[in-house]
Write a protein that holds these residues in place. Structure first.
Motif, short mmCIF file in Angstrom:
data_model
loop_
_atom_site.label_atom_id
_atom_site.label_comp_id
_atom_site.label_asym_id
_atom_site.label_seq_id
_atom_site.Cartn_x
_atom_site.Cartn_y
_atom_site.Cartn_z
N GLY A 1 0.84 -1.17 0.15
CA GLY A 1 0.01 0.02 -0.09
C GLY A 1 0.85 1.31 -0.08
N ALA A 2 1.77 1.22 0.77
CA ALA A 2 2.62 2.37 0.91
C ALA A 2 3.67 2.67 -0.49
CB ALA A 2 3.82 2.29 2.23
N PHE A 3 3.85 1.37 -1.05
CA PHE A 3 4.62 1.60 -2.26
C PHE A 3 3.78 2.09 -3.52
CE2 PHE A 3 5.79 -0.28 -6.34
CZ PHE A 3 7.12 -0.34 -6.57
N ARG A 4 2.29 1.67 -3.53
CA ARG A 4 1.53 2.28 -4.47
C ARG A 4 1.33 3.60 -4.36
NH1 ARG A 4 -0.04 -3.06 -3.79
NH2 ARG A 4 -1.72 -2.42 -2.14
N LEU A 5 1.19 4.20 -2.99
CA LEU A 5 0.90 5.50 -2.51
C LEU A 5 2.05 6.36 -3.03
CD1 LEU A 5 -0.93 7.78 -1.43
CD2 LEU A 5 0.27 7.15 0.78
N ALA A 6 3.34 6.02 -2.69
CA ALA A 6 4.54 6.55 -3.37
C ALA A 6 4.39 6.86 -4.61
CB ALA A 6 5.73 6.16 -2.54
N GLN A 7 4.18 5.52 -5.50
CA GLN A 7 4.14 5.70 -7.05
C GLN A 7 3.32 6.49 -7.51
OE1 GLN A 7 3.18 1.63 -7.99
NE2 GLN A 7 5.31 1.53 -8.83
N HIS A 8 2.01 6.90 -6.80
CA HIS A 8 1.14 7.76 -7.19
C HIS A 8 1.69 9.34 -7.02
CE1 HIS A 8 -2.56 10.05 -7.36
NE2 HIS A 8 -2.33 10.36 -5.98
N LEU A 9 2.38 9.56 -6.09
CA LEU A 9 2.86 10.75 -5.84
C LEU A 9 3.88 11.13 -6.83
CD1 LEU A 9 3.05 10.92 -1.99
CD2 LEU A 9 1.25 12.05 -3.44
N LEU A 10 4.70 10.15 -7.14
CA LEU A 10 5.88 10.21 -8.14
C LEU A 10 5.30 10.41 -9.53
CD1 LEU A 10 8.15 7.46 -6.68
CD2 LEU A 10 8.85 9.84 -6.83
#
Length: 358
Positions: A181-190
């Protein structure tokens, strides 16, 4: 063979009367003496309730539910769902009594409640929330749970990693994909164009903090070590409360290093982040994007609505209830990992420099 009070007294080097005072409470006992007695009780596996030892094979209809903070919506939703799922599932089915124990995340309190539930011959125990990752506590917790499970009372670890226990014991683990979940959230921001992403992580030494921060950092590293390095200085550890998010954001602003997005440890922390940014005259998401974690009910009602990661709390509570009552068999290996889901809402947008680019 049952361990006697006299054996505990001999092990601790005190009189049986002193052991009784420690067990009964309300009597003055020197701190060092109390510690020795408590350690002797733990190491010998003494159960204060004598009939419980004589009836070791019997259990009650009581299910102990350990939470960090019953006032926190995360734990309230989880415990409420679990309690509803403990209701009788058919004619003649026995009703279970859920007893919620508030540990405040303290390792010693967690162990104390487990000892009390063992003495009450609890029919099952569910431990919720992140685990304190201290070797001494992990060892003591493993021993306590092994003894409880060996007596026939199922144990469910919900929202925390598994423990090194024998496979034959009735212990199940329900985990959340916090890392993913944290990985996908950071990907979204990037993907939005953010390269200076602040992270207000949870308390250090907690399994939930480690998993979420690792997922966040993995996404940054995959995007490039330059991004990961620039964001490393924008990480602050804080508690899971709104005030912690507010204070951590003020600290980030005081440091002066620019950032265009904040990934908060959870949704409650994110509300504190939003308040601190607004007090500083910073607009969301026009100037800084903000994201949370858990997808608590208020996330859709904030202004703007909060981008977050949905953790399936209600599903986890129901599953834990079914596992602890035997209505669902243990999965292979005893571990179930529930997926998390990115929920994109209005609190995240491209950074100002991206929006102004031709």
């Amino acid at each position: 063979m049952a361990v006697t009070l006299a054996e505990v007294a001999a092990h601790a080097g005190v009189s049986p009367a002193t052991v009784s005072r420690v067990l009964n409470g309300g009597y003055p006992v020197a701190g060092g003496t109390r510690t020795r007695v408590e350690q002797a009780i733990e190491s010998l596996g003494y159960i204060a309730n004598g009939p419980a030892r004589a009836l070791a094979a019997a259990t009650s209809d009581l299910v102990g539910v350990l939470v960090h903070d019953v006032a926190d919506s995360f734990f309230g939703i989880l415990a409420g769902s679990l309690q509803r799922a403990l209701a009788p599932s058919g004619p003649g089915a026995a009703r279970k009594l859920a007893v919620v124990c508030n540990t405040e995340g303290a390792p010693e309190t967690e162990l104390a409640y487990l000892a009390l539930l063992e003495g009450q011959r609890a029919g099952g125990i569910v431990l919720t929330g992140g685990a304190v990752e201290e070797p001494e506590h992990t060892s003591a917790l493993t021993a306590r749970i092994a003894r409880t499970a060996a007596s026939g009372a199922p144990v469910v670890l919900c929202g925390r990693p598994p423990l090194p226990l024998p496979a034959h014991l009735p212990v199940a683990t329900v985990m959340f994909d916090d890392h993913g979940g944290a990985f996908r959230l950071a990907q979204h921001l990037l993907a939005l164009g953010h390269r200076r992403i602040a992270s207000i992580a949870g308390p250090p030494g907690l399994s939930t903090t480690r998993e979420r921060l690792d997922g966040h950092r993995t996404a940054l590293r995959q995007h490039g070590h330059g991004v990961a390095d620039s964001c490393a200085a924008l990480t602050v550890h804080a508690g899971f409360e709104r005030a912690a998010g507010y204070d951590a954001t003020r600290e980030l602003l005081r440091r002066g290093a620019p950032f265009t997005a904040v990934a908060a440890a959870n949704d409650t922390v994110a509300t504190g982040v939003v308040a601190a940014l607004r007090d500083a005259g910073i607009r969301i998401p026009e100037d800084v994007s903000v994201a949370g974690f858990d997808d608590l009910p208020f996330c859709g009602d904030t202004a703007p609505a909060l981008t977050t990661v949905r953790v399936p709390l209600r599903e986890a509570g129901t599953l834990a209830a079914h596992l602890v009552t035997g209505r669902r068999p243990l999965p292979p290996g005893g571990i179930t990992t529930l997926p998390t889901e990115l929920m994109v809402r209005g609190s995240t947008a491209p950074p100002p420099d991206e929006r102004s680019s031709p």
